[in-house]
Design a protein around this motif. Structure first.
Motif, short mmCIF file in Angstrom:
data_model
loop_
_atom_site.label_atom_id
_atom_site.label_comp_id
_atom_site.label_asym_id
_atom_site.label_seq_id
_atom_site.Cartn_x
_atom_site.Cartn_y
_atom_site.Cartn_z
N SER A 197 0.85 -1.19 0.00
CA SER A 197 0.00 0.00 0.00
C SER A 197 0.88 1.24 0.00
CB SER A 197 -0.91 0.02 1.23
OG SER A 197 -1.60 1.25 1.33
N VAL A 198 0.31 2.36 -0.47
CA VAL A 198 1.04 3.63 -0.44
C VAL A 198 0.74 4.42 0.83
CG1 VAL A 198 1.18 3.83 -2.95
CG2 VAL A 198 -0.79 4.82 -1.74
N VAL A 199 -0.20 3.93 1.62
CA VAL A 199 -0.59 4.62 2.85
C VAL A 199 0.48 4.36 3.92
CG1 VAL A 199 -2.33 4.83 4.66
CG2 VAL A 199 -3.02 4.36 2.29
N SER A 200 0.89 5.44 4.60
CA SER A 200 1.91 5.32 5.64
C SER A 200 1.37 5.81 6.97
CB SER A 200 3.15 6.14 5.26
OG SER A 200 2.86 7.52 5.26
N ALA A 201 2.19 5.71 7.99
CA ALA A 201 1.78 6.13 9.33
C ALA A 201 1.61 7.65 9.41
CB ALA A 201 2.80 5.67 10.36
N ALA A 202 2.31 8.39 8.55
CA ALA A 202 2.24 9.86 8.56
C ALA A 202 1.13 10.34 7.65
CB ALA A 202 3.57 10.45 8.12
N PRO A 203 0.30 11.26 8.11
CA PRO A 203 -0.74 11.82 7.23
C PRO A 203 -0.11 12.64 6.11
CG PRO A 203 -0.63 13.05 9.29
CD PRO A 203 0.28 11.88 9.46
N LEU A 204 -0.82 12.74 5.00
CA LEU A 204 -0.29 13.45 3.82
C LEU A 204 0.05 14.91 4.15
CD1 LEU A 204 0.36 13.27 0.80
CD2 LEU A 204 -2.01 13.95 0.33
#
Length: 379
Positions: free
Chosen positions: A126-133
């Motif tokens: 996934s491209v989603v990480s722990a840090a918000p965009l």
């Protein structure tokens, strides 16, 4: 069965004939002696593994070295071609000069998004990480301003001055480190920063480093270079802050987050500045300019991956040595390809800058070796 007995008899006869032949040739005693000699297989295996490790490390280092050199030397050459070439004039751009440094930044980020997204999917699914965009936005803004200033400065200063000026980044890095993270620097580090600054001043005051002859032209050039260096320094410190606040972020997620935010910013800038129609027209008239931008985007992306891998595999000190070498080679290549000339004063300033940087690298490597040696318990 009879077949089994016959096979065993044949095998025994063959062995007896071999022994008889060895005895006739006087070799039987030598065979019996060497049968009981132990071969140090483990030791040989360790030597083979050590040789393979050294070879593998050498190959990896050469790969990193040439990847960084080729990516960023070609990238710098393309930058200079884009901003200093007089292309075919268009109705909206009669000068024939490339009309938008913002588009150059946009094209670099556009390709980097797809490559970093692919890397994130392969590694994390996934491209989603722990840090918000939104947390990447300050770094994306400063990174965009830095790249824009770097491109735009080539309209006012020489490529050599731009390259040397990058070395002054240590000063704002120290300032940003103190301001954002409370980092404390030694007196020697401040002395090194002053030495680099003196070398840059000497280099900058030599002739031939500015595209225009007016004082205003030189002021704009220095302001753009300062924007580039200050913004770049903020970017690296903000990235460190993201790593600290959101510990489960890797380099590919950082690359994706910053490039997504940057592509949004550059798209808005192209639309609201009115440069988008001008760019479309200019590229239609000058497809060569589009090719230059594509090559620049490829080199920028491969360079980013080479940076991540080199730092991960060999550490920041080795990376700094490689990039310092790249800066010197970039000046040589630029002077050769574009027929630039450097005054004697420029060589003196460059020698001071690279001399101080080389000493700083040597000092850091030596300090690291001493610390590593102190951790090893005495036997």
């Amino acid at each position: 069965s009879n077949l089994t007995i016959t096979y065993k008899d044949m095998s025994r006869d063959i062995e007896l004939s071999k022994l008889a032949r060895l005895e006739e040739e006087g070799l039987l005693e030598e065979v019996n002696r060497t049968k009981h000699v132990a071969v140090p297989k483990a030791a040989n295996a360790e030597v083979d593994v050590a040789d393979q490790t050294i070879l593998q490390t050498t190959i990896e280092f050469l790969f990193c070295f040439f990847s960084l050199q080729v990516s960023y030397i070609v990238w710098g050459m393309m930058q200079e071609l884009i901003m200093n070439t007089t292309f075919k004039p268009t109705p909206m751009t009669p000068s024939g000069h490339f009309p938008s440094a913002t588009f150059c930044v946009f094209s670099n980020r556009f390709l980097a998004i797809f490559v970093s997204a692919l890397a994130c999917y392969l590694r994390h699914g996934s491209v989603v990480s722990a840090a918000p965009l939104l947390s990447f936005t300050p770094a994306a803004l400063s990174n965009t301003l830095s790249s824009w200033g770097q491109y735009q400065a080539l309209d006012y200063v020489s490529f050599s001055l731009q390259t040397i000026f990058k070395s002054s980044k240590i000063i704002p890095v120290m300032f940003m480190g103190t301001f954002l993270k409370g980092t404390v620097y030694s007196r020697l580090e401040y002395m090194e920063a002053i030495g680099i600054t003196v070398g840059i001043i000497i280099f900058s005051l030599s002739k031939g480093n500015f595209a225009g002859s007016t004082v205003w032209h030189e002021v704009i050039g220095f302001l753009l270079l300062s924007l580039y260096v200050l913004s770049d320094s903020f970017t690296s410190q903000w990235q460190s802050r993201i790593y600290r606040d959101y510990g489960k972020i890797d380099n590919f997620q950082m690359m994706f987050g910053i490039n997504v935010s940057a592509i949004i910013l550059t798209t808005l800038a192209l639309v609201f500045s009115g440069e988008l129609p001008e760019i479309v027209e200019f590229l239609a008239y000058n497809p060569k300019a589009l090719y230059y931008n594509i090559i620049t985007a490829i080199c920028s992306t491969t360079g980013q991956f080479a940076i991540f891998y080199t730092i991960k595999r060999f550490g920041p000190d080795v990376f700094t040595v490689i990039m310092t070498t790249r800066q010197m080679l970039s000046i040589v290549v630029s002077n050769y390809l574009f027929n630039h000339t450097m005054a004697a004063q420029s060589y003196v300033g460059a020698a001071i800058v690279f001399g101080v940087i080389s000493y700083s690298i040597y000092r850091k490597i030596k300090d690291k070796q001493e610390k590593d040696a102190a951790r090893i318990p005495a036997r």
